[in-house]
Design a protein around this motif. Structure first.
Motif, PDB file in Angstrom:
ATOM      1  N   PRO A  92     -58.324  33.065  -3.852  1.00 54.04           N
ATOM      2  CA  PRO A  92     -57.905  33.249  -5.251  1.00 54.04           C
ATOM      3  C   PRO A  92     -57.175  32.030  -5.814  1.00 54.04           C
ATOM      4  N   LEU A  93     -56.383  31.360  -4.976  1.00 56.75           N
ATOM      5  CA  LEU A  93     -55.673  30.178  -5.455  1.00 56.75           C
ATOM      6  C   LEU A  93     -56.648  29.062  -5.803  1.00 56.75           C
ATOM      7  N   LEU A  94     -57.682  28.863  -4.981  1.00 57.68           N
ATOM      8  CA  LEU A  94     -58.664  27.824  -5.281  1.00 57.68           C
ATOM      9  C   LEU A  94     -59.391  28.131  -6.589  1.00 57.68           C
ATOM     10  N   ARG A  95     -59.681  29.392  -6.842  1.00 62.85           N
ATOM     11  CA  ARG A  95     -60.314  29.758  -8.113  1.00 62.85           C
ATOM     12  C   ARG A  95     -59.375  29.468  -9.285  1.00 62.85           C
ATOM     13  N   ARG A  96     -58.092  29.723  -9.116  1.00 64.31           N
ATOM     14  CA  ARG A  96     -57.139  29.434 -10.201  1.00 64.31           C
ATOM     15  C   ARG A  96     -57.042  27.932 -10.440  1.00 64.31           C
ATOM     16  N   ILE A  97     -57.101  27.162  -9.363  1.00 64.43           N
ATOM     17  CA  ILE A  97     -57.076  25.698  -9.517  1.00 64.43           C
ATOM     18  C   ILE A  97     -58.280  25.231 -10.330  1.00 64.43           C
ATOM     19  N   LEU A  98     -59.454  25.765 -10.026  1.00 64.28           N
ATOM     20  CA  LEU A  98     -60.653  25.409 -10.783  1.00 64.28           C
ATOM     21  C   LEU A  98     -60.487  25.747 -12.258  1.00 64.28           C
ATOM     22  N   ASP A  99     -60.033  26.943 -12.537  1.00 64.19           N
ATOM     23  CA  ASP A  99     -59.892  27.373 -13.924  1.00 64.19           C
ATOM     24  C   ASP A  99     -58.844  26.567 -14.674  1.00 64.19           C
ATOM     25  N   SER A 100     -57.842  26.083 -13.949  1.00 64.17           N
ATOM     26  CA  SER A 100     -56.778  25.314 -14.611  1.00 64.17           C
ATOM     27  C   SER A 100     -57.246  23.931 -15.053  1.00 64.17           C
ATOM     28  N   MET A 101     -58.331  23.444 -14.462  1.00 65.92           N
ATOM     29  CA  MET A 101     -58.851  22.118 -14.817  1.00 65.92           C
ATOM     30  C   MET A 101     -59.882  22.259 -15.944  1.00 65.92           C
ATOM     31  N   ALA A 102     -59.421  22.742 -17.083  1.00 64.74           N
ATOM     32  CA  ALA A 102     -60.340  23.079 -18.174  1.00 64.74           C
ATOM     33  C   ALA A 102     -61.053  21.863 -18.749  1.00 64.74           C
ATOM     34  N   HIS A 103     -60.485  20.679 -18.589  1.00 60.57           N
ATOM     35  CA  HIS A 103     -61.081  19.477 -19.175  1.00 60.57           C
ATOM     36  C   HIS A 103     -61.753  18.588 -18.121  1.00 60.57           C
ATOM     37  N   LEU A 104     -61.784  19.039 -16.883  1.00 67.74           N
ATOM     38  CA  LEU A 104     -62.409  18.272 -15.814  1.00 67.74           C
ATOM     39  C   LEU A 104     -63.519  19.103 -15.170  1.00 67.74           C
ATOM     40  N   PRO A 105     -64.759  18.661 -15.248  1.00 68.97           N
ATOM     41  CA  PRO A 105     -65.827  19.390 -14.556  1.00 68.97           C
ATOM     42  C   PRO A 105     -65.553  19.413 -13.053  1.00 68.97           C
ATOM     43  N   ALA A 106     -65.686  20.588 -12.445  1.00 67.42           N
ATOM     44  CA  ALA A 106     -65.405  20.707 -11.013  1.00 67.42           C
ATOM     45  C   ALA A 106     -66.208  21.857 -10.429  1.00 67.42           C
ATOM     46  N   PHE A 107     -66.579  21.696  -9.156  1.00 66.43           N
ATOM     47  CA  PHE A 107     -67.233  22.781  -8.430  1.00 66.43           C
ATOM     48  C   PHE A 107     -66.945  22.617  -6.944  1.00 66.43           C
ATOM     49  N   VAL A 108     -67.212  23.671  -6.182  1.00 66.71           N
ATOM     50  CA  VAL A 108     -66.882  23.715  -4.759  1.00 66.71           C
ATOM     51  C   VAL A 108     -68.158  23.976  -3.968  1.00 66.71           C
ATOM     52  N   THR A 109     -68.354  23.234  -2.871  1.00 69.00           N
ATOM     53  CA  THR A 109     -69.523  23.441  -2.009  1.00 69.00           C
ATOM     54  C   THR A 109     -69.078  23.719  -0.577  1.00 69.00           C
ATOM     55  N   ASN A 110     -69.984  24.381   0.164  1.00 70.41           N
ATOM     56  CA  ASN A 110     -69.763  24.562   1.591  1.00 70.41           C
ATOM     57  C   ASN A 110     -70.611  23.562   2.375  1.00 70.41           C
ATOM     58  N   HIS A 111     -70.662  23.706   3.705  1.00 67.42           N
ATOM     59  CA  HIS A 111     -71.353  22.713   4.532  1.00 67.42           C
ATOM     60  C   HIS A 111     -72.868  22.778   4.376  1.00 67.42           C
ATOM     61  N   ARG A 112     -73.385  23.843   3.770  1.00 60.40           N
ATOM     62  CA  ARG A 112     -74.833  23.955   3.537  1.00 60.40           C
ATOM     63  C   ARG A 112     -75.220  23.433   2.150  1.00 60.40           C
ATOM     64  N   THR A 113     -74.304  22.875   1.419  1.00 59.52           N
ATOM     65  CA  THR A 113     -74.459  22.415   0.029  1.00 59.52           C
ATOM     66  C   THR A 113     -74.630  23.567  -0.941  1.00 59.52           C
TER      67      THR A 113
END
Length: 293
Positions: free
Chosen positions: A125-146
């Motif tokens: 949940p914290l990582l999701r909040r971090i993503l949402d807080s970066m409203a002006h910076l495109p961001a996404f998260v990947t795992n080891h399988r891309t």
């Protein structure tokens, strides 16, 4: 190569079906050494080249001599008949082959012969909040399988409308190789992005050789994409770092953006994730300027 062949952990086709030899780290080590050996021109290490040579790159005996090991032992390494070479042998081979830091780490991983299924990846949940807080910076998260496992709205829009109803594929490697018309439009430097994806998957196979989902992904890409087979055969290894990329935004057009990859530590029993963050140039140059690698 026919469509029924599967890529195994050694970077070769397995006609037997199933998941191939992706869990066979001995074959993976030998195939990686062979691919790196074929990449080194004799002239690079002070040996005569010329058109009369029948092999690409170095011969086995030449590499063995450069590394200070016996030809028989090196042959057994390539064939998977010698296991767990010493750190001294690995260092000598890495030096003779001119491996970079990422390739050397991959060599060490293959030689260690790791086993066991891949841990699960969890977006906290914290990582999701971090993503949402970066409203002006495109961001996404990947795992080891891309797999893209989380994103914010600017990030989804930037990499091909990830969150929209028209985009069902959320694995970056599948998107690149199996949706080439769309992915080539988003990534003008498609070849560079494809090499990155394959190189990251190769690292993952060394770390998690018994990951069945990863094995299935490699088998699917091998069966359906000649471009994937071509790049995989080069033996490239890529670690997520930082730099500059060109992407085509659906409304803003062609952008050249700086990016950082931030590694999220893994909790016990889980595998770490990678947070990719993009931003405009600090030097203020035109967004359509040249991209770095």
């Amino acid at each position: 190569m026919d469509g029924g062949n599967l890529i195994d952990g050694a970077g070769r086709a397995d006609r037997a079906g199933g998941t191939g030899g992706i869990g066979d780290t001995r074959r993976a080590l030998g195939a990686f050494l062979r691919a790196r050996r074929e990449r080194v021109a004799p002239e690079q290490v002070g040996l005569p080249g010329g058109r009369r040579r029948r092999v690409r790159g170095l011969r086995r005996e030449e590499l063995a001599q450069l590394a200070g090991i016996s030809v028989d032992y090196y042959v057994r390494l390539e064939q998977g008949r010698a296991t767990q070479p010493s750190p001294e042998v690995l260092g000598a081979l890495a030096g003779a082959l001119g491996l970079d830091a990422a390739e050397r780490r991959h060599l060490d991983t293959l030689a260690a012969g790791r086993h066991g299924p891949a841990p699960r990846a969890r977006v906290s949940p914290l990582l999701r909040r971090i993503l949402d807080s970066m409203a002006h910076l495109p961001a996404f998260v990947t795992n080891h399988r891309t797999d893209v496992v989380a994103w914010n709205e600017p990030g989804a829009e930037l990499i091909g409308g990830l969150g929209g109803p028209g985009r069902s594929e959320r694995n970056q490697a599948r998107y690149l190789f199996l949706e080439p018309a769309s992915s080539r439009a988003v990534f003008p430097d498609w070849e560079d992005r494809a090499v990155e994806a394959v190189g990251q998957l190769r690292v993952a196979t060394g770390r998690w050789p018994e990951d069945r989902e990863l094995a299935a992904l490699l088998a699917e890409l091998s069966a359906r994409s000649c471009e994937f087979r071509r790049i995989w055969a080069t033996g490239e290894v890529v670690m997520c770092t930082a730099g500059r990329k060109r992407l085509r935004h659906p409304t803003a057009g062609l952008l050249t953006l700086d990016y950082e990859t931030l590694h999220v530590p893994a909790a016990p029993g889980e595998t770490g994730l990678v947070l990719h963050v993009f931003g405009a140039h600090e030097d203020g140059r035109d967004a359509g300027g040249p991209a770095g690698t």
